[in-house]
Design a protein around this motif. Structure first.
Motif, PDB file in Angstrom:
ATOM      1  N   LEU A 165      39.697  44.185  29.687  1.00 47.58           N
ATOM      2  CA  LEU A 165      40.725  44.686  30.603  1.00 47.58           C
ATOM      3  C   LEU A 165      40.374  44.371  32.055  1.00 47.58           C
ATOM      4  N   THR A 166      39.090  44.478  32.385  1.00 46.85           N
ATOM      5  CA  THR A 166      38.653  44.098  33.737  1.00 46.85           C
ATOM      6  C   THR A 166      38.952  42.624  33.994  1.00 46.85           C
ATOM      7  N   GLY A 167      38.691  41.799  32.987  1.00 49.68           N
ATOM      8  CA  GLY A 167      38.985  40.370  33.116  1.00 49.68           C
ATOM      9  C   GLY A 167      40.461  40.101  33.311  1.00 49.68           C
ATOM     10  N   ILE A 168      41.307  40.794  32.549  1.00 50.02           N
ATOM     11  CA  ILE A 168      42.755  40.611  32.676  1.00 50.02           C
ATOM     12  C   ILE A 168      43.224  41.004  34.079  1.00 50.02           C
ATOM     13  N   VAL A 169      42.681  42.101  34.611  1.00 53.41           N
ATOM     14  CA  VAL A 169      43.042  42.539  35.967  1.00 53.41           C
ATOM     15  C   VAL A 169      42.653  41.478  36.984  1.00 53.41           C
ATOM     16  N   LEU A 170      41.465  40.879  36.812  1.00 49.64           N
ATOM     17  CA  LEU A 170      41.023  39.837  37.746  1.00 49.64           C
ATOM     18  C   LEU A 170      41.896  38.584  37.643  1.00 49.64           C
ATOM     19  N   VAL A 171      42.279  38.219  36.414  1.00 49.31           N
ATOM     20  CA  VAL A 171      43.119  37.032  36.217  1.00 49.31           C
ATOM     21  C   VAL A 171      44.467  37.208  36.905  1.00 49.31           C
TER      22      VAL A 171
ATOM     23  N   ILE B 199      46.140  28.202  30.589  1.00 55.07           N
ATOM     24  CA  ILE B 199      45.692  26.817  30.386  1.00 55.07           C
ATOM     25  C   ILE B 199      46.902  25.892  30.236  1.00 55.07           C
ATOM     26  N   ILE B 200      47.880  26.343  29.483  1.00 51.31           N
ATOM     27  CA  ILE B 200      49.107  25.549  29.321  1.00 51.31           C
ATOM     28  C   ILE B 200      49.833  25.427  30.655  1.00 51.31           C
TER      29      ILE B 200
ATOM     30  N   SER C  25      38.885  34.502  41.450  1.00 51.61           N
ATOM     31  CA  SER C  25      39.144  35.757  40.743  1.00 51.61           C
ATOM     32  C   SER C  25      39.549  35.498  39.300  1.00 51.61           C
ATOM     33  N   ALA C  26      40.428  34.517  39.091  1.00 53.50           N
ATOM     34  CA  ALA C  26      40.874  34.187  37.734  1.00 53.50           C
ATOM     35  C   ALA C  26      39.721  33.659  36.894  1.00 53.50           C
ATOM     36  N   ALA C  27      38.889  32.813  37.506  1.00 57.36           N
ATOM     37  CA  ALA C  27      37.735  32.263  36.779  1.00 57.36           C
ATOM     38  C   ALA C  27      36.766  33.371  36.384  1.00 57.36           C
ATOM     39  N   MET C  28      36.522  34.314  37.294  1.00 61.36           N
ATOM     40  CA  MET C  28      35.641  35.441  36.979  1.00 61.36           C
ATOM     41  C   MET C  28      36.260  36.301  35.874  1.00 61.36           C
ATOM     42  N   GLY C  29      37.579  36.429  35.911  1.00 62.71           N
ATOM     43  CA  GLY C  29      38.268  37.203  34.878  1.00 62.71           C
ATOM     44  C   GLY C  29      38.069  36.606  33.498  1.00 62.71           C
ATOM     45  N   ILE C  30      38.112  35.279  33.416  1.00 60.17           N
ATOM     46  CA  ILE C  30      37.885  34.602  32.137  1.00 60.17           C
ATOM     47  C   ILE C  30      36.485  34.906  31.618  1.00 60.17           C
ATOM     48  N   VAL C  31      35.501  34.927  32.537  1.00 58.23           N
ATOM     49  CA  VAL C  31      34.118  35.229  32.149  1.00 58.23           C
ATOM     50  C   VAL C  31      34.032  36.634  31.558  1.00 58.23           C
ATOM     51  N   PHE C  32      34.709  37.594  32.191  1.00 58.41           N
ATOM     52  CA  PHE C  32      34.694  38.974  31.695  1.00 58.41           C
ATOM     53  C   PHE C  32      35.352  39.060  30.318  1.00 58.41           C
ATOM     54  N   ILE C  33      36.473  38.388  30.143  1.00 56.58           N
ATOM     55  CA  ILE C  33      37.187  38.435  28.860  1.00 56.58           C
ATOM     56  C   ILE C  33      36.331  37.828  27.746  1.00 56.58           C
ATOM     57  N   LEU C  34      35.724  36.691  28.023  1.00 53.55           N
ATOM     58  CA  LEU C  34      34.891  36.037  27.021  1.00 53.55           C
ATOM     59  C   LEU C  34      33.629  36.863  26.723  1.00 53.55           C
ATOM     60  N   THR C  35      33.104  37.530  27.746  1.00 53.63           N
ATOM     61  CA  THR C  35      31.958  38.412  27.534  1.00 53.63           C
ATOM     62  C   THR C  35      32.330  39.552  26.585  1.00 53.63           C
ATOM     63  N   GLY C  36      33.507  40.107  26.810  1.00 46.49           N
ATOM     64  CA  GLY C  36      33.989  41.153  25.916  1.00 46.49           C
ATOM     65  C   GLY C  36      34.123  40.659  24.496  1.00 46.49           C
TER      66      GLY C  36
ATOM     67  N   ILE D 140      48.345  22.759  32.776  1.00 46.92           N
ATOM     68  CA  ILE D 140      48.718  21.400  32.369  1.00 46.92           C
ATOM     69  C   ILE D 140      50.160  21.082  32.722  1.00 46.92           C
ATOM     70  N   TRP D 141      51.070  22.024  32.436  1.00 50.11           N
ATOM     71  CA  TRP D 141      52.500  21.739  32.542  1.00 50.11           C
ATOM     72  C   TRP D 141      53.123  22.147  33.874  1.00 50.11           C
ATOM     73  N   GLU D 142      52.539  23.154  34.530  1.00 46.41           N
ATOM     74  CA  GLU D 142      53.171  23.661  35.759  1.00 46.41           C
ATOM     75  C   GLU D 142      52.262  23.609  36.979  1.00 46.41           C
ATOM     76  N   GLY D 143      51.084  23.027  36.835  1.00 47.23           N
ATOM     77  CA  GLY D 143      50.191  22.891  37.972  1.00 47.23           C
ATOM     78  C   GLY D 143      49.623  24.202  38.485  1.00 47.23           C
ATOM     79  N   TYR D 144      49.353  25.151  37.575  1.00 42.35           N
ATOM     80  CA  TYR D 144      48.761  26.425  37.968  1.00 42.35           C
ATOM     81  C   TYR D 144      47.406  26.175  38.620  1.00 42.35           C
ATOM     82  N   HIS D 145      47.175  26.829  39.772  1.00 45.63           N
ATOM     83  CA  HIS D 145      45.930  26.650  40.514  1.00 45.63           C
ATOM     84  C   HIS D 145      45.004  27.834  40.259  1.00 45.63           C
ATOM     85  N   TRP D 146      43.823  27.531  39.725  1.00 46.21           N
ATOM     86  CA  TRP D 146      42.866  28.574  39.408  1.00 46.21           C
ATOM     87  C   TRP D 146      42.204  29.109  40.677  1.00 46.21           C
ATOM     88  N   THR D 147      41.988  30.416  40.700  1.00 48.30           N
ATOM     89  CA  THR D 147      41.309  31.070  41.813  1.00 48.30           C
ATOM     90  C   THR D 147      39.940  31.561  41.329  1.00 48.30           C
TER      91      THR D 147
END
Length: 309
Positions: free
Chosen positions: A128-134, A258-259, A271-282, A262-269
């Motif tokens: 949940l912490t990761g989702i909030v950061l994303v 991720i999609i 905060s979002a990268a740290m959120g992914i780390v938290f989610i994967l840690t969970g 690729i398709w819409e040019g989403y720019h990672w921040t």
């Protein structure tokens, strides 16, 4: 091994359904599209049951529980989320829906007498912490103006209904001994009828967009997003519990991002990268075998640690 397949199939499919949903928006009212989606899924599942001569005769009580599952899981939670996103952005809605993991833990304890697994709670808090950061930009942009609080309450109510649907499915599999395919066939039918009734009652126009884009997205959402994904997910609910299965809801937003990259040019921040780390840690905490309360995806029934030999 089968549960790994069900888990990641759920994550990958639901993470990609946002494309189909986006293609559905426009001419046809969203609630009508939901009715079409689950109506088509019902017809396909009933045809499958007929083709393979699956048992389709159930008692009135069993139909009552299948209807409860369908209306909760394939009906009104979708309705409330569509209405909620009139007031808040989809990112905040995704964050609120992710709380289904903790709701499933509590509802499982209340209604099914399941022990509260500390491991799931810890993993869920990381997730949940990761989702909030994303979704930090969407959350910080939130305002109570323009009925923002109404949107939040609708999302919470929708998530609670989905959690009740998860618990009902677990009960149907464990106590009522109802098979997944037939239960989903009838349940999606009841959900489609509920959405049909809401659409009629609210005066919606039943249009249909005869274009490859709309028809293709409808078929994708019905076959993959409904039949296959819900089949995999609810099988997990029965095999490993509603609390652990719900962790998939923390992972499929990553697939969606991720999609979008690729398709819409989403720019990672950062905060979002740290959120992914938290989610994967969970997720690692959830599946790590070194804990006292191990989660083995290869086992269909979870046995408390004290009972293991």
């Amino acid at each position: 091994m089968k549960n790994f397949f069900f888990y990641f199939a759920t994550v990958l499919i639901w993470g990609s359904t946002w494309i189909g949903i986006k293609m559905q928006l426009g001419t046809v009212d969203p609630i009508v599209s939901v009715a079409y989606r689950f109506g088509l899924a019902t017809l396909l599942l009933l045809a499958w049951c007929k083709l393979f001569r699956l048992e389709m005769s159930f008692s009135r009580r069993q139909h009552l529980f299948m209807a409860a599952q369908g209306i909760l899981l394939f009906g009104f939670n979708y309705l409330l989320f569509y209405i909620a996103e009139l007031y808040i952005n989809s990112g905040l809605a995704a964050v609120l829906f992710s709380t289904i993991l903790l709701m499933n833990v509590m509802n499982g304890a209340i209604f099914l007498g399941q022990p509260i697994d500390k491991k799931v709670i810890i993993a869920g808090l990381f997730g949940l912490t990761g989702i909030v950061l994303v979704f930090r930009p969407e959350i910080t942009a939130f305002s109570l103006e323009n009925h923002g609080l109404r949107g939040v309450l609708l999302c919470v109510a929708a998530t609670l209904l989905a959690s009740f649907g998860n618990i009902t499915s677990a009960y149907n599999q464990k106590s009522n001994k109802l098979p997944i395919i037939q239960t989903n066939a009838y349940g999606m039918g009841y959900g489609a009828l509920a959405m049909l009734a809401v659409a009629v009652f609210s005066g919606k126009t039943f249009l249909f967009e005869v274009t490859p884009l709309y028809i293709g997205s409808l078929v994708y959402l019905s076959v993959f997003g409904s039949i296959i994904a819900f089949g995999c997910y609810l099988t997990l609910v029965g095999n490993i519990g509603a609390d652990r299965a719900a962790y998939a809801t923390l992972l499929f937003p990553i697939v969606a991002l991720i999609i979008a990259t690729i398709w819409e040019g989403y720019h990672w921040t950062p905060s979002a990268a740290m959120g992914i780390v938290f989610i994967l840690t969970g997720n690692i905490i959830m599946v790590h075998k070194g804990w006292k309360m191990p989660w083995s995806l290869k086992r269909k029934v979870l046995v408390p640690a004290k009972a293991e030999k």
